[in-house]
Design a protein around this motif. Structure first.
Motif, short mmCIF file in Angstrom:
data_model
loop_
_atom_site.label_atom_id
_atom_site.label_comp_id
_atom_site.label_asym_id
_atom_site.label_seq_id
_atom_site.Cartn_x
_atom_site.Cartn_y
_atom_site.Cartn_z
N ASN A 40 0.83 -1.21 0.00
CA ASN A 40 0.00 0.00 0.00
C ASN A 40 0.87 1.26 0.00
OD1 ASN A 40 -2.40 -1.48 0.09
ND2 ASN A 40 -2.40 -1.55 2.32
N ALA A 41 1.89 1.27 0.84
CA ALA A 41 2.74 2.46 0.95
C ALA A 41 3.45 2.77 -0.37
CB ALA A 41 3.76 2.26 2.07
N GLN A 42 3.81 1.77 -1.13
CA GLN A 42 4.54 1.99 -2.37
C GLN A 42 3.62 2.25 -3.56
OE1 GLN A 42 7.33 -1.07 -3.32
NE2 GLN A 42 7.89 -0.22 -5.30
N TRP A 43 2.50 1.54 -3.64
CA TRP A 43 1.71 1.55 -4.87
C TRP A 43 0.55 2.54 -4.88
CZ3 TRP A 43 2.80 -0.59 -9.46
CH2 TRP A 43 3.85 -1.50 -9.50
N ILE A 44 0.09 3.00 -3.74
CA ILE A 44 -0.97 4.02 -3.77
C ILE A 44 -0.45 5.33 -4.38
CG2 ILE A 44 -2.40 5.50 -2.30
CD1 ILE A 44 -3.05 3.10 -0.61
N PRO A 45 0.73 5.83 -4.01
CA PRO A 45 1.25 7.01 -4.72
C PRO A 45 1.46 6.77 -6.21
CG PRO A 45 2.42 6.70 -2.64
CD PRO A 45 1.60 5.48 -2.87
N ARG A 46 1.93 5.59 -6.60
CA ARG A 46 2.10 5.29 -8.02
C ARG A 46 0.75 5.31 -8.75
NH1 ARG A 46 6.47 0.25 -8.22
NH2 ARG A 46 8.23 1.38 -7.30
N LEU A 47 -0.27 4.77 -8.09
CA LEU A 47 -1.60 4.77 -8.71
C LEU A 47 -2.09 6.20 -8.92
CD1 LEU A 47 -4.22 3.35 -9.64
CD2 LEU A 47 -4.94 3.37 -7.25
N LYS A 48 -1.86 7.06 -7.94
CA LYS A 48 -2.30 8.46 -8.07
C LYS A 48 -1.58 9.16 -9.23
CE LYS A 48 -3.54 8.96 -3.20
NZ LYS A 48 -3.26 9.64 -1.90
N ARG A 49 -0.28 8.89 -9.37
CA ARG A 49 0.46 9.49 -10.49
C ARG A 49 -0.06 8.96 -11.82
NH1 ARG A 49 4.90 8.80 -6.86
NH2 ARG A 49 5.51 6.85 -7.90
N ALA A 50 -0.34 7.65 -11.88
CA ALA A 50 -0.87 7.08 -13.12
C ALA A 50 -2.24 7.67 -13.45
CB ALA A 50 -0.96 5.56 -13.00
N ALA A 51 -3.10 7.86 -12.44
CA ALA A 51 -4.42 8.44 -12.67
C ALA A 51 -4.30 9.89 -13.15
CB ALA A 51 -5.24 8.37 -11.39
N THR A 52 -3.30 10.62 -12.61
CA THR A 52 -3.09 12.01 -13.04
C THR A 52 -2.70 12.06 -14.51
OG1 THR A 52 -2.42 12.61 -10.80
CG2 THR A 52 -1.77 14.09 -12.59
N ILE A 53 -1.75 11.23 -14.91
CA ILE A 53 -1.31 11.21 -16.31
C ILE A 53 -2.45 10.78 -17.22
CG2 ILE A 53 0.27 10.10 -17.93
CD1 ILE A 53 2.26 9.84 -15.59
N HIS A 54 -3.21 9.78 -16.79
CA HIS A 54 -4.32 9.29 -17.61
C HIS A 54 -5.38 10.38 -17.79
CE1 HIS A 54 -7.20 6.75 -19.46
NE2 HIS A 54 -7.83 6.33 -18.36
N GLY A 55 -5.67 11.12 -16.73
CA GLY A 55 -6.66 12.19 -16.85
C GLY A 55 -6.21 13.29 -17.78
N LEU A 56 -4.96 13.72 -17.67
CA LEU A 56 -4.43 14.74 -18.58
C LEU A 56 -4.46 14.26 -20.02
CD1 LEU A 56 -1.39 16.05 -16.49
CD2 LEU A 56 -3.44 17.35 -17.10
N ALA A 57 -4.04 13.00 -20.24
CA ALA A 57 -3.98 12.49 -21.61
C ALA A 57 -5.37 12.35 -22.21
CB ALA A 57 -3.26 11.15 -21.62
#
Length: 582
Positions: free
Chosen positions: A92-109
């Motif tokens: 959880n500690a490692q992958w929740i921030p990664r998920l948020k970054r991926a969601a940010t990039i996906h939303g912008l794209a």
């Protein structure tokens, strides 16, 4: 569990495992969405090509999403590997921030595609794009809100671009479109929070259910262990305590036979009744413990019902005559054979007959066997006190006795009928009763009937076994018992019958030529013939002058001498336990 992973307004799951499940749901939705966007882009590329619009920017945008799909697939494989090898809180500690970054990039794209479609200045094509984006956001609001903050980033960065491009996508209705996009944003935000709350509650309930299931399994194992320990203790205690009780019964009979004082008769009768009550209690406890442990269960076999009923008659004949009751049996010609466990059927029938004799003051007891379709029904009729209708549903419960039963007999402790119920349960059949208070009762249980054989003709049950049961042992007798108390009691009893006795000790073999052998047997599951053969194997090396058994004599619940002698002299076998004759 890492607290900073939860943003304001986002619910906190109770365990790291629950949060990991929510993370998995959200991440899988992002991966699926990224893989689906190139397919949507292909539809719009075809429409733009059909209307002669420039397709190069949209093609580049679609290829970038294809590359992103390949990257995120490998990214997902690493996440699965981490879930299998690392603790939940670390994942959880490692992958929740990664998920948020991926969601940010996906939303912008995804939002940037709005500007590419707007370049066509085709209102119809732009409206279709707007509807497609709204549908994609709605689907993600249902499945990506496990981690609410990641969805809100994706939603805001995509939908803001859609709203800002409204003057170019629908220039004639830009005001109305902006109002609708704002309303849609509020509605979707409220929907996303509701779905997030539902998912968190479901994960917590699932985790609680898992914990409860583990606790239940642990409690069940502890209960089964305690039950096994209890049954083992009851079996051991009942078996060991029955030794001195048997010895006491033999001594009472010896005193009763030797004493001529009429003033001692009532006291000896009361003492005999008390000892018999204790014996019945120990027998019932032992039976119930063995049945609950299923140590007494054997494979079903073809049984001769005439033999079993004759055996039961011989077992209780002395008790019935002592009570002034008539014990009879009637077997239908179609009910001579059954397929059942011989131990269970004997125990059930013995307990029913014993119960009927105990609560019948006058009249008698009748054992019947009848055929009903594929089942054979054994019935025990009595003219006893009967059972009230309100008690008939409780009477098979352990330790339950009728209120007026205590005034009739102090014997028994409410275990006999519970043994019957458990026996029928193990045999997979039914049991029941019909009764009228003050008139009598009929208890019954079913067993599976066997197919009739042409060469199997058995006579009806009869009372000729009385001479074998009540015969008086005279002559020479060898006693084989490990307990000195029991063997001494046997010697006192047999000596009072004018028999010459000797006890076989482990350390030495007496020089003694006998006509009878008495040896204790601990299991009621062995037939009388099997017991006799066991004694014969044990005894044969002791004396070469001993003949094979030509008759049988059994010591059942009580031993009372009578004047009749066995018709055929020869070696006699009996035991200091209740046995089944063959």
């Amino acid at each position: 569990m890492s607290q900073p992973l939860v943003s304001a307004g986002e619910l906190q799951p109770q365990t790291s495992e629950s949060q990991l499940k929510l993370l998995t749901i959200s991440l899988n939705r992002v991966v699926f969405s990224v893989h689906a966007i190139p397919l949507v882009a292909m539809v719009f590329l075809f429409a733009m090509w059909w209307h002669r619009y420039d397709v190069v920017p949209m093609a580049i945008w679609a290829l970038l999403y294809v590359a992103g799909a390949l990257v995120i697939r490998r990214w997902q494989a690493r996440f699965v590997a981490d879930c299998e090898t690392r603790p939940a809180h670390e994942v959880n500690a490692q992958w929740i921030p990664r998920l948020k970054r991926a969601a940010t990039i996906h939303g912008l794209a995804l939002g940037s595609g709005t500007w590419l479609v707007a370049m066509t200045k085709d209102p119809i094509l732009n409206i279709f794009w707007l509807v497609s984006i709204a549908g994609i956001l709605a689907i993600n609001a249902t499945h990506q809100t496990g981690i609410l903050n990641s969805f809100l980033r994706f939603f805001a960065l995509c939908w803001v671009q859609v709203a800002l491009a409204t003057p170019w996508t629908v220039p004639n209705y830009s005001g109305l479109t902006l109002a609708l996009t704002a309303i849609y944003a509020l509605a979707l935000y409220h929907h996303a929070k509701g779905i997030h709350r539902f998912l968190v509650q479901q994960m917590d309930l699932e985790q609680k259910s898992l914990i409860l299931a583990m606790q239940y399994q642990s409690a069940k194992e502890q209960a089964l262990s305690a039950l096994a320990a209890k049954n083992s203790f009851l079996m051991t205690a009942s078996h060991d305590l029955r030794q001195p009780v048997h010895a006491l019964g033999f001594l009472i009979e010896s005193i009763s036979f030797r004493s001529t004082d009429p003033h001692l008769r009532p006291a000896l009768t009361d003492l005999r009744t008390a000892v018999k009550a204790v014996q019945i209690m120990f027998d019932s406890l032992l039976d119930l413990s063995r049945i609950e442990n299923e140590t007494a269960v054997r494979a079903p076999e073809r049984l001769d019902m005439n033999a079993i009923i004759v055996e039961t008659l011989s077992l209780f004949d002395g008790d019935a005559r002592a009570r002034g009751l008539r014990l009879r049996a009637k077997v239908s010609s179609r009910a001579k054979h059954a397929i059942a466990d011989p131990v269970l059927i004997r125990r059930a029938l013995v307990n029913l007959v014993q119960n009927a004799l105990r609560y019948t003051l006058e009249g008698g007891v009748l054992i019947t066997a009848r055929r009903f379709d594929s089942m054979l029904r054994l019935q025990v009729w009595d003219t006893g006190i009967g059972v009230a209708s309100e008690d008939q549903t409780k009477i098979y419960s352990p330790l339950y006795r009728l209120e007026n039963a205590w005034h009739i007999s102090s014997e028994g402790h409410g275990l006999g009928l519970s043994v019957v119920a458990r026996c029928t349960e193990l045999m997979g059949t039914q049991h029941g009763l019909r009764s009228r208070e003050g008139k009598g009762s009929m208890f019954w249980f079913d067993v599976h009937a066997a197919q009739a054989r042409e060469d199997s003709t058995q006579s009806a049950p009869h009372r000729d076994a009385e001479s074998a049961v009540t015969a008086l042992l005279r002559g020479r007798c060898l006693i084989v018992d490990d307990d000195p108390l029991v063997s001494n009691a046997w010697e006192h009893l047999l000596t009072s019958w004018a028999s010459k006795c000797a006890a076989l000790r482990r350390e030495r073999l007496p020089s003694f030529s006998s006509m009878a052998a008495i040896r204790p047997m601990s299991s009621c599951a062995i037939s009388g013939c099997a017991r006799a053969k066991a004694v014969s194997r044990y005894w044969r090396p002791c004396s070469r002058n001993v003949r094979k058994p030509a008759a049988r004599w059994s010591a059942a619940n009580s031993i009372r001498p009578h004047s009749r002698r066995p018709r055929n002299p020869g070696t006699r076998f009996c035991t200091s336990r209740s046995i089944h004759t063959c």
